[in-house]
Every structure is written in C-alpha cells, then in structure tokens.
Design an enzyme around this catalytic site. Structure first.
Site, PDB file in Angstrom:
ATOM      1  N   ARG A 308     -64.234  25.052  25.425  1.00  0.00           N
ATOM      2  CA  ARG A 308     -64.067  24.478  26.767  1.00  0.00           C
ATOM      3  C   ARG A 308     -64.828  23.166  26.910  1.00  0.00           C
ATOM      4  NH1 ARG A 308     -63.407  29.666  30.817  1.00  0.00           N
ATOM      5  NH2 ARG A 308     -63.145  31.207  29.193  1.00  0.00           N
ATOM      6  N   ASP A 437     -57.227  37.118  18.284  1.00  0.00           N
ATOM      7  CA  ASP A 437     -56.082  36.241  18.564  1.00  0.00           C
ATOM      8  C   ASP A 437     -56.167  34.833  17.960  1.00  0.00           C
ATOM      9  OD1 ASP A 437     -58.198  35.733  20.312  1.00  0.00           O
ATOM     10  OD2 ASP A 437     -56.987  35.719  22.136  1.00  0.00           O
ATOM     11  N   GLU A 573     -51.350  31.896  28.415  1.00  0.00           N
ATOM     12  CA  GLU A 573     -50.667  32.024  27.120  1.00  0.00           C
ATOM     13  C   GLU A 573     -49.143  31.955  27.194  1.00  0.00           C
ATOM     14  OE1 GLU A 573     -53.234  33.931  28.078  1.00  0.00           O
ATOM     15  OE2 GLU A 573     -54.792  33.222  26.703  1.00  0.00           O
ATOM     16  N   THR A 662     -57.594  25.863  21.388  1.00  0.00           N
ATOM     17  CA  THR A 662     -57.185  27.112  22.037  1.00  0.00           C
ATOM     18  C   THR A 662     -57.466  27.104  23.542  1.00  0.00           C
ATOM     19  OG1 THR A 662     -57.197  29.518  21.815  1.00  0.00           O
ATOM     20  CG2 THR A 662     -59.326  28.403  21.627  1.00  0.00           C
TER      21      THR A 662
HETATM   22  C1  DMJ Z   1     -59.037  30.746  27.086  1.00  0.00           C
HETATM   23  O1  DMJ Z   1     -60.376  30.524  27.205  1.00  0.00           O
HETATM   24  C2  DMJ Z   1     -58.522  30.467  25.716  1.00  0.00           C
HETATM   25  O2  DMJ Z   1     -57.154  30.299  25.742  1.00  0.00           O
HETATM   26  C3  DMJ Z   1     -58.875  31.529  24.749  1.00  0.00           C
HETATM   27  O3  DMJ Z   1     -58.309  31.325  23.506  1.00  0.00           O
HETATM   28  C4  DMJ Z   1     -58.405  32.863  25.268  1.00  0.00           C
HETATM   29  N1  DMJ Z   1     -58.857  33.110  26.584  1.00  0.00           N
HETATM   30  C5  DMJ Z   1     -58.700  32.092  27.587  1.00  0.00           C
HETATM   31  C6  DMJ Z   1     -57.353  32.072  28.288  1.00  0.00           C
HETATM   32  O4  DMJ Z   1     -56.759  33.255  28.471  1.00  0.00           O
END
Ligand code: DMJ
Length: 673
Positions: A308, A437, A573, A662
């Site tokens: 983040r 994931d 997602e 991500t």
């Molecule tokens: C986010 O912080 C990122 O996408 C992470 O990979 C998974 N969790 C959250 C969103 O759901």
C-alpha cells in the site's frame, strides 16, 4: 600622403597652394591675415565698377534668397519637431506600458472608430498575455528528473478537466506560478530534490508505443464520471472525518488508526492522478510533503505497508514525475529492511519503522507465504530506481528459497513459512485465497516486470496453474460454474474466498503475455463465477466467502453463504479481473457487470455524509448492517479498477508498459513488450 608625394615631385601649382592654406608651415599666421585684407579690398573695387542696375539685380536676388531661406527653415523646423516628438512618444509607450505593447501586437485591434463602437473590440485588459514558459529553477543537477510518463495520462488529464469545466483561466495562472511541473503534481520550486541515481535505467520506449501515445485522447464517458463522483464522495468523508489517518469510519464520523501513516491517503494518490482529480491530488501531495513522517515508534506489517505505502508512493512517482514520492519511498523502503534480518532470510511479518527492529507475530515465528512472496515487485523497483541492489537482493532470495522448498503439491504452496527454519509449516492445506493468493499473482507479475527472462518464476507459475487445474477446480450445480476450491489433507472443500477472484485477471494477463491459450479459457469461466458470487446475493454484492453446491438441490442456487461469511469489505478482486477481461477481449458484458456492481455499492454501502462502508450482511437489502469502516483499498483499488474497466481508452495504463502490484499500483515493466 598625397601632399608629401607632390612636394617630393618639386612642381608647386596654385591649386596645390590652396590645398596647403591650412598649413602653418606653409603660410604662417601673418600671411593669412594679409591675404584676407587684400581680398576684401579687391571685392569692394569690383562692386563699385558695377552699374546701378547690376547692383540692384544682385541685391534683389539676395533678398529673394533670404526670404526663401526663412520660409523653408520654418517648415523644416515643424517637420523636425514632429519627428522628435514622435520618437519621444514611442519611447514613453514602451517604457510605461511595455506589457500591452509587447504582449501580442499582432492581435491588437486597429484603432478605428474606437469611441463609436466599444463593443466591437476586446478590452485590452481582457487580452491574455502569452503563457510564461515553464521554468525550472535552481542548478540543473538539483532539478527534478521526471521518469518517463504515459503521455496519454497527461492528455487524459486535460480531457478530464475540460469535461468537468474545471479549467478556469485564473486558477490555471495561479497554479502555473506556484508549480514547476505539469498536471497535478505540485512541485514547488524550492522542493526539488536530487534526481534518481545515475544507475537508473528507464526502459526504452519502443517506437510503436510512441505512436500510440500520439493518438487522440479518448473522452471520459458517463460510467467513468459515475466513478469519479463515487470517489469524490468517498474522499469527502475521508477528508472531513479522517484526514491524515489510516481509515475512515464513515458512520461514527471518525477514523481508525492501524499504522498511523495516512494509509487511505497514500493508497489513493495514484487513483486521483488517473481519475484526473487535480485539486484533491494537490491537497494530498501537500500532506505527504509536510506531514508524512516515517520516523515513528510504530509496528507495521511488512506486506501491507509494502503493497500500500511503498507501492503507492512508487507508482505515484512514476505517474507524476514528482521526486517527493521517490524520496518517501526510499525512506519507507529502508525502514522496512530490518524485517529480512532473520536466521532464514524469510522476513518477519512486523517491523518497527522507528526503532529499526522486526519480529514475528506474538503467537508464532511463522510468516504467511503470500506476505513474504508478494513484496517483490515493489522492492525490485526500488532497487532499479535507487541503484541500491540491497532491496532486490533481499526479496529475490526469498523467491529462490521458496522455489526449491519441499512441501508443495504440484506447484501449490502451503500457507505458512517459518522464519527460523525457512520451511513451510501447517503442511497439507492448499488454497488460492487468504494467505497464499498473491504468491501466484506475483510469480507471473515478476516474470513480466523483469522482461520475461526469469525462468524459475515462470516455471513455478505454470506448475501452480496445473496444480490448480488438477486439485482445486470443480463445477457447481445447477449452473455448472467453474470455481476454485481448497484442499485440506486430501479433502476437497467447495469453499472459495472472494480473494480468489484475482485469478481470472492474472490468467488473462498471462495469456496476453504469450502463455497457454487455455489459461484464457479458464479465465473466462472463472470470471463468470465471480460475477455470480455477486449476482446470487440479495444485495448484488459478493460475500467474503462462498460455498458452492456440488449437487443439485431443488430451490438452491450454486452459491451458499454461511452466516459468518456474509460480509463485504468493498474488495476489488472481481472488478480487477473484469478490467483485465475487458482489456483483452473487448467484450462489453464485462463493463456491464462492473456497472451493476458499482450501482450496488452505491445502493448498499454509501454513507450520505461521505464515504462508503463495509457491510455485515449481503443477504439483507433492507438492512445490510453497515460495519462503519472504509478500507483503504476501496480508493486504492476498487474504484481505480472500476474507472479503468469503464474506459474505452485501451492505452490508459497500458498493460504492455505497466504491471499492477497487488494493491493496484501500476509500476513500469522494465522491458516493455
Ligand atoms: C488488498 O490489500 C490487496 O489486494 C491484497 O492482495 C489482498 N487484500 C486486499 C484487497 O482485498
């Protein structure tokens, strides 16, 4: 020289004497006076010899010439006076009103009938002076060196501003005075910092992409405007009640602190840039410049703060070219490094960024596999930008270690890894959901980021997808939806986290990059399933976890939702995967599905006083039970992917140039396709 030559010739002639009259040597002072007196006497004698008539004619002629002389002197004097005055006037004009004269003389109206018809001519004061050139101040080695930016983002920013009628001449002028960069990145002149290291090698831009950049900007459409409106509403809540804090609590009109680092604000920076929200961006930028301090005695989660904060700062640096964000990225990157000081080099989950110490969670010495293998895109990019290889070395070591580690099942990894032994723990449980994931996501994305050369990453990715097909794919009843379940000690569970919905997008991205075509087929079936996870819930919003029915039962849908799983955290997602699917297929149904989801977010999660909230019950439209929390990824990811999904500009964050981390922060591909 001529007189000397004549004297030397020894032939004095009268004409020659007259030439030498001025020479003291030749005539002497007395000689000159005698000759004058002689000439005066001889003239008078000649005058006396003239007849009276002759004398009268001569006198008349003299008188006439004298009168003519006086007349012509007077008129020449007038002319001279006017010439002199004119040039003085001209000088005064240039000195006193230089801007009017110099501004743009060619467009000044001709001064005809000025008093009769004022309205026909623009007021001089309304004429805009030409825009000053953008000036970078300070020594050239201190000037901000912007990374290469996507010029389509720049033109899109212009379009956006036009669409919203935000272009006001005075604001533009004001902004231009206070910044030295373009479009939203407020780079105050005195805040320039050192340029990126000389070791930085920006990827060369292939000429075909240059050509793409020059295409006409694609106008923003209604659905994108709806996303902008949603973002602004969310931002209003954050600004009013949680400014500078981690997360908004929109119902209690307060905030939640996790790391105390303005998480939502940082996560949202590049979204604002992409959406063209210049004013909001500038305000947030000021907070980063003045209030974001990492020198704090606080424990942060390595993974969360990497994806983040570090990811958000790096992508904002790339989009805006503002070195402030790179400086901040370097700062947090350095402060996270103690996490890697473990016996196994598998990082601890938590770091105290003020003290420089790291540790695992209190109850275990394990880290989760997804967390230690989904920080690579960011640290690798930080090394590339700074020229300091320590960041990349640390995260590459983790990948190499995991590559050879035993305990995998056809490429599928367990969920935990021990920071002392470096071994997987809790063996036998395999999922593409929580805790594993993004391991799969980052295998593919690192391979793409690095120019598709790191074969071990590709091998691990391909093997894992085969593992998914072999162990985790099933079809539900009655609709026969293909889904990804879990495996626990040999037993298949029809449970699927919403988190798994990143997978269709990742599979499609792989296929786009030349991997097996059946990956795309699988992506198409899985995204349909993810959409059904929304469509089959009463609010049209997906729960956190679903269980699929493997056997047809009268009156039962494919999706079963357990009471403990029926919350929705505004996760991204499915929208993320819809975005990839639309980009690669152009099939409008993906946009329509995304549009339904946005409308349902607005219906059930929007808080009137500002912000959106997670909800506890997606099955109860009359009371979805708001949770009073807006996760930072709603602004960082969900709304960003929505905006990109609805865009008809396939080059807006071109997927051959950028790879999303991500947390939806786009980072450059080092060797673009
Ligand atoms: C986010 O912080 C990122 O996408 C992470 O990979 C998974 N969790 C959250 C969103 O759901």
């Amino acid at each position: 020289m001529y007189s000397g030559a004549a004297a030397a010739a020894g032939s004095p002639r009268r004409d020659f004497i007259s030439v030498t009259l001025g020479s003291e040597e030749a005539v002497g002072v007395g000689g000159y006076n005698n000759s004058k007196a002689w000439r005066r006497r001889s003239c008078w004698r000649k005058w006396k010899q003239l007849s009276r008539l002759q004398r009268s004619v001569i006198l008349f002629l003299f008188a006439f010439l004298a009168v003519c002389g006086v007349i012509s002197y007077t008129s020449m004097g007038e002319t001279w006076k006017s010439i002199t005055n004119k040039s003085l006037d001209d000088q005064r004009t240039e000195k006193e009103i230089p801007r009017l004269k110099l501004a743009n003389p060619a467009v000044l109206p001709a001064p005809q009938k000025a008093d009769a018809n004022h309205g026909d001519y623009p007021e001089l004061s309304l004429q805009k002076p030409p825009k000053p050139p953008h000036v970078r101040r300070g020594p050239s080695n201190l000037q901000i060196k912007a990374p290469r930016r996507d010029t389509r983002l720049k033109t899109r920013h212009d379009t956006m501003r036009a669409v919203e009628g935000l272009v006001e001449a005075d604001k533009v002028e004001k902004t231009e005075k206070s910044i030295i960069s373009w479009r939203g990145a407020v780079i105050e002149p005195d805040q320039s910092t050192e340029p990126p290291s000389s070791k930085i090698t920006e990827p060369e831009k292939p000429s075909s992409l240059e050509a793409e950049d020059q295409k006409e900007p694609v106008p923003i459409n209604e659905r994108q405007l709806a996303v902008i409106e949603a973002f602004r509403h969310a931002w209003k809540g954050y600004k009013d009640f949680a400014w500078g804090h981690d997360e908004l609590k929109p119902l209690s009109k307060s905030y939640n602190e996790w790391f105390g680092l303005g998480l939502t604000l940082i996560d949202a920076l590049d979204t604002m840039w992409i959406l063209g929200l210049k004013e909001e961006f500038e305000e947030a930028r000021k907070w980063v410049a003045n209030d974001l301090v990492f020198d704090k005695n606080v424990d942060v989660n390595l993974f969360e703060s990497t994806i983040r904060i570090l990811g958000g700062l790096l992508s904002t640096y790339h989009l805006s070219g503002d070195s402030l964000f790179l400086e901040k990225a370097k700062d947090i990157g350095n402060r996270l490094m103690p996490a890697f000081k473990t016996p196994s080099k598998i990082p601890y989950s938590d770091v105290n960024i003020g003290r420089g110490t790291a540790h695992p969670p209190r109850w275990t010495s394990d880290s989760t596999v997804a967390e230690v293998t989904s920080i690579q895109l960011e640290f690798r990019e930080l090394s590339r930008l700074t020229g300091d290889e320590k960041f990349q070395k640390a995260v590459d070591e983790v990948m190499k270690h995991v590559h050879i580690l035993s305990g995998k099942n056809d490429g599928l990894v367990p969920m935990f890894i021990n920071t002392n032994s470096g071994q997987f723990t809790h063996l036998g449980v395999y999922t593409l959901g929580a805790r594993a994931d993004s391991y799969y996501e980052y295998l593919l994305k690192q391979w793409i980021q690095g120019g598709k050369k790191e074969n071990e990453l590709l091998e691990d990715y391909m093997r894992a997808i085969e593992g998914v097909k072999k162990h985790l794919l099933q079809r539900s009843e009655p609709k026969k939806l293909t889904f990804v379940g879990e495996l626990a000690h040999g037993h298949f569970s029809a449970k699927m986290d919403h988190l798994v919905c990143f997978l269709p997008g990742t599979l499609a991205l792989g296929a786009h990059n030349g991997l097996a075509a059946d990956h795309m087929k699988l992506a198409e079936t899985l995204i349909e399933t993810c959409y059904q996870m929304y469509a089959q819930a009463e609010t049209g919003l997906s729960p956190e976890i679903v269980h699929f029915n493997l056997h047809a039962q009268k009156g039962h849908k494919d999706v079963e939702i357990k009471p403990a799983d029926r919350h929705n955290l505004l996760r991204p997602e499915t929208v993320e995967s819809l975005f990839y699917m639309y980009r690669f297929t152009g099939d409008k149904k993906y946009q329509d599905w995304g549009w339904e989801i946005l409308q349902n977010f607005n219906r059930y999660t929007r808080v009137p006083t500002g912000g959106y909230t997670s909800i506890n019950n997606v099955q109860n439209p009359s009371n979805p039970e708001p949770r009073d929390k807006m996760e930072s990824f709603f602004l960082g990811e969900t709304l960003k992917y929505m905006f990109l999904l609805f865009s008809d500009d396939m080059d807006l964050i071109n997927l051959d140039k950028y790879i999303f981390n991500t947390e939806a922060h786009p980072l450059p591909i080092w060797v673009p396709a």
